[in-house]
Motif scaffolding. Structure first.
Motif, mmCIF file in Angstrom:
data_model
loop_
_atom_site.group_PDB
_atom_site.id
_atom_site.type_symbol
_atom_site.label_atom_id
_atom_site.label_comp_id
_atom_site.label_asym_id
_atom_site.label_seq_id
_atom_site.Cartn_x
_atom_site.Cartn_y
_atom_site.Cartn_z
ATOM 1 N N PHE A 80 0.937 -1.254 0.128
ATOM 2 C CA PHE A 80 0.002 -0.067 -0.068
ATOM 3 C C PHE A 80 0.861 1.142 -0.102
ATOM 4 O O PHE A 80 2.097 1.203 0.329
ATOM 5 C CB PHE A 80 -0.878 -0.119 1.300
ATOM 6 C CG PHE A 80 -1.692 -1.180 1.262
ATOM 7 C CD1 PHE A 80 -2.794 -1.202 0.206
ATOM 8 C CD2 PHE A 80 -1.703 -2.278 2.180
ATOM 9 C CE1 PHE A 80 -3.781 -2.109 0.124
ATOM 10 C CE2 PHE A 80 -2.817 -3.146 2.264
ATOM 11 C CZ PHE A 80 -3.922 -3.129 1.166
ATOM 12 N N ALA A 81 0.192 2.373 -0.515
ATOM 13 C CA ALA A 81 0.992 3.669 -0.673
ATOM 14 C C ALA A 81 1.467 4.029 0.857
ATOM 15 O O ALA A 81 2.619 4.331 1.141
ATOM 16 C CB ALA A 81 0.249 4.679 -1.395
ATOM 17 N N ASP A 82 0.448 4.112 1.672
ATOM 18 C CA ASP A 82 0.783 4.297 3.259
ATOM 19 C C ASP A 82 1.192 3.057 3.854
ATOM 20 O O ASP A 82 0.260 2.191 4.295
ATOM 21 C CB ASP A 82 -0.466 4.944 3.889
ATOM 22 C CG ASP A 82 -0.185 5.109 5.374
ATOM 23 O OD1 ASP A 82 1.087 4.994 5.978
ATOM 24 O OD2 ASP A 82 -1.097 5.872 5.934
ATOM 25 N N LYS A 83 2.414 2.762 4.032
ATOM 26 C CA LYS A 83 2.766 1.397 4.504
ATOM 27 C C LYS A 83 2.649 1.296 5.997
ATOM 28 O O LYS A 83 2.633 0.073 6.598
ATOM 29 C CB LYS A 83 4.436 1.247 4.173
ATOM 30 C CG LYS A 83 4.672 1.006 2.760
ATOM 31 C CD LYS A 83 5.994 1.131 2.535
ATOM 32 C CE LYS A 83 6.282 1.277 0.878
ATOM 33 N NZ LYS A 83 5.318 1.418 -0.019
ATOM 34 N N LYS A 84 2.225 2.378 6.663
ATOM 35 C CA LYS A 84 2.075 2.514 8.006
ATOM 36 C C LYS A 84 0.555 2.767 8.285
ATOM 37 O O LYS A 84 0.343 2.922 9.477
ATOM 38 C CB LYS A 84 2.802 3.548 8.753
ATOM 39 C CG LYS A 84 4.565 3.403 8.640
ATOM 40 C CD LYS A 84 5.057 2.484 9.445
ATOM 41 C CE LYS A 84 6.427 2.257 9.218
ATOM 42 N NZ LYS A 84 6.983 1.304 9.960
ATOM 43 N N GLU A 85 -0.221 2.286 7.514
ATOM 44 C CA GLU A 85 -1.583 2.481 7.468
ATOM 45 C C GLU A 85 -2.441 2.263 8.888
ATOM 46 O O GLU A 85 -3.418 2.675 9.385
ATOM 47 C CB GLU A 85 -2.600 2.106 6.504
ATOM 48 C CG GLU A 85 -3.771 2.711 6.197
ATOM 49 C CD GLU A 85 -4.436 2.530 4.791
ATOM 50 O OE1 GLU A 85 -4.577 3.447 4.086
ATOM 51 O OE2 GLU A 85 -4.905 1.308 4.487
ATOM 52 N N TRP A 86 -1.793 1.010 9.380
ATOM 53 C CA TRP A 86 -2.424 0.360 10.332
ATOM 54 C C TRP A 86 -1.806 0.952 11.857
ATOM 55 O O TRP A 86 -2.620 0.751 13.022
ATOM 56 C CB TRP A 86 -2.263 -1.276 10.487
ATOM 57 C CG TRP A 86 -3.398 -2.006 9.831
ATOM 58 C CD1 TRP A 86 -3.990 -1.578 8.656
ATOM 59 C CD2 TRP A 86 -3.491 -3.233 9.991
ATOM 60 N NE1 TRP A 86 -4.702 -2.502 8.282
ATOM 61 C CE2 TRP A 86 -4.431 -3.577 9.017
ATOM 62 C CE3 TRP A 86 -3.067 -4.206 10.956
ATOM 63 C CZ2 TRP A 86 -4.940 -5.021 8.910
ATOM 64 C CZ3 TRP A 86 -3.577 -5.516 10.667
ATOM 65 C CH2 TRP A 86 -4.530 -5.964 9.812
ATOM 66 N N ALA A 87 -0.842 1.710 11.838
ATOM 67 C CA ALA A 87 -0.202 2.047 13.007
ATOM 68 C C ALA A 87 -1.215 3.259 13.720
ATOM 69 O O ALA A 87 -1.952 3.696 13.234
ATOM 70 C CB ALA A 87 1.283 2.965 12.591
ATOM 71 N N ASN A 88 -1.182 2.653 14.896
ATOM 72 C CA ASN A 88 -1.891 3.377 15.960
ATOM 73 C C ASN A 88 -3.657 3.166 15.856
ATOM 74 O O ASN A 88 -4.358 3.778 16.364
ATOM 75 C CB ASN A 88 -1.930 5.097 16.093
ATOM 76 C CG ASN A 88 -0.359 5.310 16.435
ATOM 77 O OD1 ASN A 88 0.234 4.769 17.307
ATOM 78 N ND2 ASN A 88 0.234 6.068 15.721
#
Length: 149
Positions: A80-88
């Motif tokens: 995905f473009a936002d590789k940290k989408e699940w963070a927090n």
């Protein structure tokens, strides 16, 4: 205000305390590479999927027989473009037991239709919760599938 977080519910003939224990046995129903501990509040663990994808989590809340909340503290979702989408975001397992039947409601707080991974993650969570975790609750064996990526 409407809640857009992904949510999935099922009921199974299992004691809620036993259900909490089984949720915490992540590799038995999620079928992934797992490191760390997930049985007590403040435990930390890492789930690795295919390639260099991973999810680091902390058991943020644990109410025996009632609720488990995992906070995603870090992740890498390279597809995905936002590789940290699940963070927090939070993975919430709410349980209500009535006459030996436990209703589990899983909510991924922060996984909403406006985020890139929603469609892929919705189908993934539907499998892991309604198929694999349900099977683990009822037969003692999760139902694993080959990664789609």
């Amino acid at each position: 205000m409407k809640n857009n977080n992904f949510s999935s519910t099922f009921s199974a003939k299992i004691d809620a305390s036993e259900a909490i224990k089984k949720i915490s046995q992540v590799p038995e129903w999620w079928g992934i590479t797992f490191a760390g501990h997930s049985e007590k509040q403040h435990d930390k663990f890492t789930v690795k999927m295919s390639g260099d994808s991973f999810f680091e989590m902390t058991v943020e809340e644990l109410v025996p027989g009632k609720k488990v909340v995992w906070l995603v503290t870090d992740c890498n979702m390279p597809w995905f473009a936002d590789k940290k989408e699940w963070a927090n975001t939070r993975l919430i397992f709410d349980l209500v037991e009535n006459n030996g039947i436990t209703e589990l409601t899983f909510t991924h707080e922060g996984l909403t239709p406006d985020v890139e991974c929603y469609n892929d993650c919705e189908s993934g969570w539907t499998h892991w919760i309604k198929t694999s975790l349900f099977s683990y609750f009822t037969t003692g064996k999760g139902v694993f599938r080959a990664p789609t990526r």
